[in-house]
Design an enzyme around this catalytic site. Structure first.
Site, short mmCIF file in Angstrom:
data_model
loop_
_atom_site.label_atom_id
_atom_site.label_comp_id
_atom_site.label_asym_id
_atom_site.label_seq_id
_atom_site.Cartn_x
_atom_site.Cartn_y
_atom_site.Cartn_z
N GLU A 329 55.41 41.03 66.57
CA GLU A 329 56.27 41.13 65.38
C GLU A 329 55.97 40.02 64.38
O GLU A 329 56.87 39.38 63.84
CB GLU A 329 57.75 41.12 65.81
CG GLU A 329 58.08 42.32 66.69
CD GLU A 329 59.56 42.46 67.02
OE1 GLU A 329 60.01 43.61 67.17
OE2 GLU A 329 60.24 41.43 67.14
N ASP A 401 62.39 49.03 74.11
CA ASP A 401 63.12 47.88 73.56
C ASP A 401 64.59 47.98 73.92
O ASP A 401 65.42 48.34 73.08
CB ASP A 401 62.96 47.88 72.03
CG ASP A 401 63.31 46.52 71.43
OD1 ASP A 401 63.48 46.42 70.22
OD2 ASP A 401 63.44 45.57 72.23
N GLU A 429 72.34 45.08 71.81
CA GLU A 429 71.63 45.38 70.55
C GLU A 429 71.57 46.88 70.29
O GLU A 429 71.75 47.35 69.17
CB GLU A 429 70.23 44.80 70.63
CG GLU A 429 69.35 45.16 69.46
CD GLU A 429 67.94 44.59 69.56
OE1 GLU A 429 67.66 43.82 70.50
OE2 GLU A 429 67.13 44.92 68.68
O1 GCW Z 1 64.20 44.39 69.75
C1 GCW Z 1 63.49 43.53 68.99
C2 GCW Z 1 64.58 42.93 68.18
C3 GCW Z 1 64.23 41.59 67.63
C4 GCW Z 1 63.73 40.70 68.76
C5 GCW Z 1 62.52 41.36 69.39
C6 GCW Z 1 62.02 40.55 70.58
C7 GCW Z 1 63.95 38.32 68.95
O2 GCW Z 1 64.91 43.83 67.16
O3 GCW Z 1 65.38 41.05 67.01
O4 GCW Z 1 63.39 39.43 68.26
O5 GCW Z 1 62.86 42.64 69.90
O6 GCW Z 1 62.44 40.87 71.69
O7 GCW Z 1 61.22 39.64 70.38
#
Ligand code: GCW
Length: 730
Positions: A329, A401, A429
């Site tokens: 990311e 995720d 989340e």
């Molecule tokens: O799910 C995603 C989230 C991010 C998170 C990332 C991760 C901390 O949207 O907010 O960043 O995974 O796990 O690195």
């Protein structure tokens, strides 16, 4: 605070006020309500109210009259102080401080006292691992009992004391408190995605509890956090976000963190930090001779990290190591310099090794969006065996995720020459933030007991994670925390059930999630059997309920990828997460015709997942694209199943609300109203989920629901025609 959070908070407050007005006469009429003092959830499960059972109170008062401690130091001092605090609260009497030979309860390390040595089984108990403990209860004169809490280490004694306290909170007869326990895994770790600004990424309970700008002053919140974590066996805490701010390892910040590390250390918790992989570059920018790279092969970079590690370990008591999110990311990492993840991790591992430090390296990478699930395995499987032995690879439980349901990640069964950790998520989340009750321990149990080589072929994930702890605590379980500085810590009170269960399940991966729910409910709301039964039933079914109204058959991710992952929006993840058309839905991840993800499992699992006829229904749409009239094992078509479950899920959410309302008078008024408001808001949002998802599927499939007729629904600014086209008004 995000706009939606304000909206949510207003929704909750409005619901609470509405309820309070409507229910006031109702509650006032319940005599028992007068006896229940209002609480706000701040005490979590560490409540020590006077034992309500008269016989048990009498037994505790007669036996728990004094405490003796062998050994000194802050950890043992905290253990004794907490035990004293608990006994005072539970019995109303203050235990005396006497010599061990006279004491009713003796705590300490086995090497510190002949009395302790004599009360453990030389052979059986001395296999205690580093943080294990023994509790023995022996009959004494006139029916009293003497209790010994013994560990190899101070942390073991502390864990034993909290276990004894938990048994007392649950009104356990003193003749039944004997036990011998070792933790299942070495590292039992909280990950806090707390930013330097004080905000929390994916946090729904306010801002950071660590109060960076108030440090080095230690607050009550800091102390109560350490107590709460120690009470559930957590022994490591990464205090900052994996999207790390390099500022956290500057000398000035380390000086501010030193008292926090010392506090954690005194409760048996090692403080860890997430680090920005580009720190050498970022933090030397203004130097006379800046380092212009973060290349792990660069000698200056190695030297910089070695010196920084030395500074950190010298300043922070009991510091554990670094957690790293790299080349994920947009985060910097070794791949930026043509190095592998292993080369990048090993450079840091060498920097911390002289101090006994470890590196936890995250495998969460998804730069290839063709199939998010398949890319992680392709990236890391070839690196098995390349990581140094003080590097631990941390992998999310599933390949996407933190969805409400995912297949267990194939990397666990593949990386057999690499120390591993599983990353679970306590903050919700994708499972309703701090509004929807969604007790995740049943899912965690599924993950930990997953046989990695085939439906009947282990080792399980838990067994793989436990292997390392036999040699040294170099494997473990991490959880992304749901704590924030809201007074109830978790944004909604039942959220603390996830925090509690997480720690307890890290300690004993075989624990039944329902038993943990019952422990938590009784420690949190008292021993009223009606409350226990009702709340445990809600918690135990809440994950399936959330799944029913939000996520069909393992598909998941029906929220806006760039958003807050809260509002339903199945259109937003078309192609990324599902290939819904007029004919069918799902995602072909087969080896034969799809992304190939199913082929990343050992053959025994691939044979199961590869065919829609053998794939478990609950993962059907994760592994396959099927036509709407595909028949499930239940006999229902896929489309009818989607309609049915989304309507049934809302009915379940309504049942939660009614079941909670029926407990009025059995829970203090403040918490009853607070939780009633949360269930009211959850029901409202569950209806939105249902209407959006069934409207979306009717829109595409045009298949009429065989079981119920629908109607037009006007929701706020949006009009969703159920049984017609979903129209968004301008
Ligand atoms: O799910 C995603 C989230 C991010 C998170 C990332 C991760 C901390 O949207 O907010 O960043 O995974 O796990 O690195």
């Amino acid at each position: 605070m995000a706009q939606y959070q304000l909206g949510r908070r207003r929704l909750l407050q409005a619901s609470a006020l509405a309820f309070a007005a409507a229910a006031a006469p109702w509650i006032a009429s319940t005599a028992s309500a007068a006896r229940l003092v209002d609480e706000d959830g701040y005490d979590l499960w560490l409540r020590y109210p006077l034992v309500s059972d008269a016989d048990r109170l009498e037994q505790y008062r007669r036996s728990l009259t004094s405490i003796a401690r062998h050994g000194d130091g802050p950890v043992l001092a905290n253990a004794e102080a907490e035990l004293r605090r608990a006994i005072e609260g539970l019995t109303g009497h203050t235990p005396a401080d006497v010599r061990a030979s006279k004491a009713a309860i003796v705590v300490g390390r086995v090497q510190d006292s002949a009395v302790l040595r004599s009360s453990v089984d030389e052979d059986r108990d001395f296999r205690l691992r580093e943080q294990g403990f023994v509790i023995t209860s022996v009959g004494a004169r006139n029916g009293r009992r003497r209790i010994f809490v013994i560990g190899h280490t101070e942390r073991g004694v502390l864990s034993g004391v909290f276990h004894l306290i938990r048994l007392l909170q649950l009104h356990t007869p003193l003749s039944k408190v004997s036990t011998r326990q070792n933790p299942a895994v070495g590292l039992r770790m909280m990950n806090h995605w707390d930013n330097r600004s004080g905000s929390i990424e994916r946090g729904y309970a306010g801002t950071t509890i660590f109060g960076w700008d108030d440090l080095p002053v230690i607050s009550d919140r800091h102390v109560d956090y350490a107590r709460a974590m120690a009470s559930i066996g957590i022994n490591a805490s990464v205090i900052n976000n994996v999207n790390a701010d390099a500022d956290f390892i500057t000398s000035g910040m380390l000086d501010k963190l030193a008292p926090l590390a010392a506090l954690f250390h005194s409760w048996g918790i090692s403080l860890w930090l997430s680090v920005d992989y580009a720190s050498p570059l970022v933090l030397t920018t203004d130097d006379e001779d800046p380092i212009a790279t973060a290349d792990p092969a660069d000698p200056r970079v190695r030297q910089w990290w070695s010196a920084k590690a030395g500074e950190i370990f010298s300043k922070l008591d009991g510091f554990g190591g670094f957690l790293v999110k790299a080349n994920s990311e947009g985060r910097p990492g070794p791949l930026d310099y043509g190095r592998t993840h292993a080369e990048g991790a090993n450079m840091l591992a060498k920097a911390v090794r002289p101090h006994g430090g470890k590196i936890v390296w995250r495998s969460f990478v998804h730069e290839d969006f063709s199939d998010w699930a398949e890319y992680q395995y392709r990236t890391f499987a070839p690196l098995d065996g390349d990581f140094d032995d003080n590097v631990i690879l941390q992998t999310k439980y599933g390949p996407i995720d933190f969805q409400v349901r995912e297949p267990v990640h194939p990397l666990f069964g593949r990386m057999r020459r690499t120390h591993q950790m599983v990353e679970l998520q306590l903050t919700q989340e994708y499972t309703g933030h701090a509004m929807h009750t969604c007790y995740l321990a049943p899912m965690w149990r599924e993950v930990l007991s997953f046989p990695t080589q085939g439906p009947v072929s282990g080792p399980t994930v838990a067994e793989i994670l436990a292997e390392g702890s036999l040699r040294k605590p170099c494997t473990g379980i991490a959880g992304v925390s749901n704590f924030g500085n809201d007074h109830d810590w978790t944004g909604y009170q039942l959220g603390a059930a996830n925090t509690y269960a997480f720690g307890r399940m890290c300690w004993d991966t075989d624990t039944d999630p329902r038993d943990l729910a019952e422990e938590w409910v009784r420690m949190t709301f008292g021993t009223d059997a009606k409350v226990t039964r009702a709340v445990v039933d809600i918690l135990a079914s809440s994950r399936e309920t959330y799944e029913a109204y939000s996520s069909p058959l393992g598909l998941g991710y029906f929220t806006n990828p760039g958003g807050d992952h809260f509002e339903p929006n199945p259109r937003a993840t078309l192609f990324q997460s599902h290939h819904t058309t007029a004919e069918g839905t799902g995602f072909d991840r087969t080896a034969a015709t799809g992304s190939g993800f199913a082929g990343q499992y050992p053959k025994a699992w691939q044979d199961v997942y590869e065919s829609p006829d053998t794939c478990p229904d609950e993962l059907l749409l994760f592994m396959h694209w099927v036509r709407y009239d595909h028949r499930l094992r239940s006999g229902s078509t896929v489309i009818q199943h989607i309609y049915d479950t989304h309507f049934q899920g809302v009915e379940e959410a309504h049942r939660f609300l009614l079941a909670w309302r029926a407990l009025a008078g059995r829970v203090d008024g403040q918490r009853h109203a607070d939780i009633e408001a949360a269930f009211t808001a959850q029901l409202e949002h569950a209806r939105l989920w249902r209407d959006v998802v069934v409207g979306f599927y009717f829109d595409y499939s045009r298949r009429v629901d065989e079981r119920r007729s629908w109607f037009q629904v006007a929701l706020g600014g949006r009009r969703v025609l159920l049984g017609g086209r979903a129209n968004l008004l301008p």
